[in-house]
Design a protein around this motif. Structure first.
Motif, short mmCIF file in Angstrom:
data_model
loop_
_atom_site.label_atom_id
_atom_site.label_comp_id
_atom_site.label_asym_id
_atom_site.label_seq_id
_atom_site.Cartn_x
_atom_site.Cartn_y
_atom_site.Cartn_z
N ILE A 315 0.89 -1.33 -0.11
CA ILE A 315 -0.03 -0.05 0.08
C ILE A 315 0.77 1.32 -0.02
O ILE A 315 0.24 2.39 -0.12
N GLY A 316 2.24 1.27 0.17
CA GLY A 316 2.89 2.35 0.37
C GLY A 316 4.27 2.07 0.46
O GLY A 316 4.83 1.22 0.22
N VAL A 317 5.00 3.13 0.81
CA VAL A 317 6.50 3.40 1.20
C VAL A 317 6.99 3.97 2.28
O VAL A 317 6.24 5.12 2.50
N ALA A 318 7.90 4.00 2.71
CA ALA A 318 8.60 4.65 3.80
C ALA A 318 9.52 5.65 3.06
O ALA A 318 10.13 5.31 2.03
N THR A 319 9.32 6.96 3.51
CA THR A 319 10.07 8.04 2.97
C THR A 319 10.58 9.10 3.66
O THR A 319 9.68 9.52 4.54
N ASN A 320 11.79 9.79 3.32
CA ASN A 320 12.06 10.87 4.11
C ASN A 320 11.44 11.93 3.54
O ASN A 320 11.98 13.14 4.04
N LYS A 321 10.85 12.07 2.31
CA LYS A 321 10.45 13.20 1.71
C LYS A 321 9.41 13.76 2.38
O LYS A 321 9.11 15.24 2.14
N ILE A 322 8.42 13.26 3.13
CA ILE A 322 7.21 13.75 3.96
C ILE A 322 7.55 13.59 5.53
O ILE A 322 8.32 12.51 5.71
N LYS A 323 6.93 14.25 6.34
CA LYS A 323 6.81 13.67 7.73
C LYS A 323 5.60 13.09 8.26
O LYS A 323 4.57 13.50 7.45
N GLY A 324 5.49 12.31 8.84
CA GLY A 324 4.33 11.84 9.37
C GLY A 324 3.59 10.94 8.14
O GLY A 324 4.42 10.25 7.21
N VAL A 325 2.28 10.47 7.98
CA VAL A 325 1.72 9.80 7.15
C VAL A 325 0.64 10.66 6.05
O VAL A 325 0.05 11.45 6.61
N ALA A 326 1.01 10.24 4.68
CA ALA A 326 0.34 11.03 3.81
C ALA A 326 -0.30 9.92 2.96
O ALA A 326 0.17 8.69 2.74
#
Lengths: 349, 349
Positions: A315-326
């Motif tokens: 369903i998604g990916v961990a990323t440093n481009k955002i904070k928290g969950v989007a």
């Protein structure tokens, strides 16, 4: 606030506050625990033994797909399993209201037995208390479980380390890193909506079956592939809460795609009618799994071959481009997925 | 009987019936457990890990000498300790009624912390549920604990084997044999009478303090001497129930002397006034200890040097000359000591 409110037990931000401000202040006083209370993970670990406990106060006691018996056994097995440990034994403590029907107790005991046999985790000790009429709403069952390290866990960790650093011997909420894929093992919201629909008075009739199930076998299959870094069962506060916990503890953003999140039609329409967000509804037979991206497809395939994981999806990916969950929504654009303040459906677990 | 009654949770013969006929029928389905549920001992053992659980439903929550916090931590530590194991960790699950005062919760958490530190057994995991007003009488705390084998236990068992056969690696209810001495670690009835006196409406004023305490340190001192074969904490159903359980499981009679059983004056007079038998009143800081007779005096001395065991006494002996439990009374003659049908004081633990 001077009094305890329902939100203090609802799995969301208010409950996190109570636990961090009060529970940890008094109860977390030793620093030599491998995974201590303050980690607020699904289980604690001491001397390489995983240990967890949950009280179950559900209403009603029987619901489509299960009852308090199957729930209390499954939930506790799952809390050990998502640490990567093998659950080896359960204990169960009953508090029963005077006047409770013996045949209902036997039905519940039968469910516990069935779930325990299915998962191959024995119930080895227990306690029974009876209180006078009115001192409890029918029944509370508290289950506790212990789990052990296995070669499967070692092998899974070794597999992770082929692809990236991991300074940890257990599958923890805090292990997620940029690039890891997020898998959900199936449809969401089934359990909470199942209980709601069965309580009556909500004006909808479609019978949604709870997903309650012990997940140790499904998780075992996924771990055989290896590469799993984090795992959680999205119970109180649902997927929203779980993703926010993972994001916060791992200090990494999580970006998910709405189109990849499976919600049964009956759950979707119940949520629309009640003004609820399926992402915030509790589940009892699902796992949220963080996997190094090189192994994500393989883990997905392994999950889909199991009964409990047949609807698994990345369903998604961990990323440093955002904070928290989007979340990238189906209609386009992104929205922030916040941890709910509390669970919209009380007493589902 | 079609309904659960208070007697089903009262620790006596009716509860034993429920457990044997219903709980064991469904829950005890694997035969490879070292000390299984069906042993009905204070803890179970699997893979050399001792494991126990207890729900606490006491009324009132605060009483002279303790509260539900100190009780829930002590009781669970004691259930591990009387197996000869070292308790290494606790878990605690709270079910709290909406509207509960935060300052009362903090007081209880403070007691749990104090008892946990005193016993040096950390609380490493937990759960918090809140239910709507009326769905529970204020609060239930369920604690579970795990314990490990130690060199002290091995040494204690070796000491037993100097004097007689013992085909067992743990301190079990079923280990008692003819000639073993029975020690009680202090006065009896304090806890039950303490709660009763504090409930009010019983027309007596003397404040009896509960004996609630973690016994792991006291038991450790006794085990350093060695020669201990059986141990139990006489909670629900009191000393009568505990002795009957030991007698039945070990298939040996127990003869005790009334003059050796210490009962505080205030407890004795409360019992007289209420028509209760102090032998049937629950305790929360006492141990009943079976010791090979060659070591009994030495174990007694070691107990008396501890704070919790200063009033310890040898109260009787295991014997094949009688069946069940009998008592030589102070006035002369013997009387049978039967297991109570239920606890005369409900909701004391």
């Amino acid at each position: 606030m001077k009094h305890i409110t329902l939100a203090h037990g609802a799995g969301g931000a208010v409950m996190q506050g109570l636990i961090k401000d009060k529970m940890l202040k008094y109860l977390d006083h030793r620093s030599d625990i491998q995974i201590p209370l303050s980690a607020l993970d699904d289980s604690a670990v001491i001397d390489d033994i995983a240990f967890t406990i949950d009280s179950h106060t559900i209403k009603p006691l029987f619901f489509p797909g299960g009852d308090i018996g199957s729930l209390s056994v499954s939930g506790t097995i799952n809390d050990i399993s998502v640490m990567g440990a093998r659950p080896i034994a359960l204990s169960s403590a009953f508090v029963i209201e005077e006047g409770f029907l013996l045949k209902d107790l036997e039905k519940i005991l039968g469910s516990m037995q069935k779930t325990s046999v299915q998962a191959d985790v024995p119930i080895i000790t227990g306690d029974t208390k009876v209180v006078e009429h009115g001192a409890i709403d029918k029944m509370v069952i508290t289950t506790s479980a212990i789990g052990k390290r296995t070669e499967l866990l070692e092998e899974n960790i070794r597999e992770v380390k082929k692809y990236r650093e991991l300074n940890e011997r257990w599958i923890r909420d805090s292990n997620l890193k940029e690039g890891d894929k997020i898998i959900v093992s199936g449809t969401i919201g089934d359990h909470g909506i199942s209980l709601l629909s069965f309580r009556g008075g909500y004006g909808f009739e479609s019978e949604v079956k709870s997903d309650v199930a012990p997940l140790n076998r499904m998780i075992g299959e996924a771990m055989k592939v290896g590469g799993i870094v984090s795992m959680k069962d999205p119970t109180r506060g649902g997927l929203s809460n779980t993703l926010n916990e993972l994001s916060e503890k791992s200090d990494v953003g999580i970006l998910i795609k709405e189109e990849k999140i499976k919600v049964k039609e009956a759950v979707r329409s119940a949520c629309e009618m009640l003004g609820m967000d399926a992402l915030e509804i509790g589940n009892e037979g699902k796992a949220v799994i963080g996997v190094v991206f090189e192994k994500a497809e393989e883990v997905l395939d392994a999950l889909r071959k199991t009964k409990e994981g047949k609807d698994a999806e990345i369903i998604g990916v961990a990323t440093n481009k955002i904070k928290g969950v989007a979340m990238e929504t189906i209609v386009g654009g992104k929205r922030i997925v916040e941890a709910p303040m509390g669970d919209p459906v009380p007493r589902i677990c």
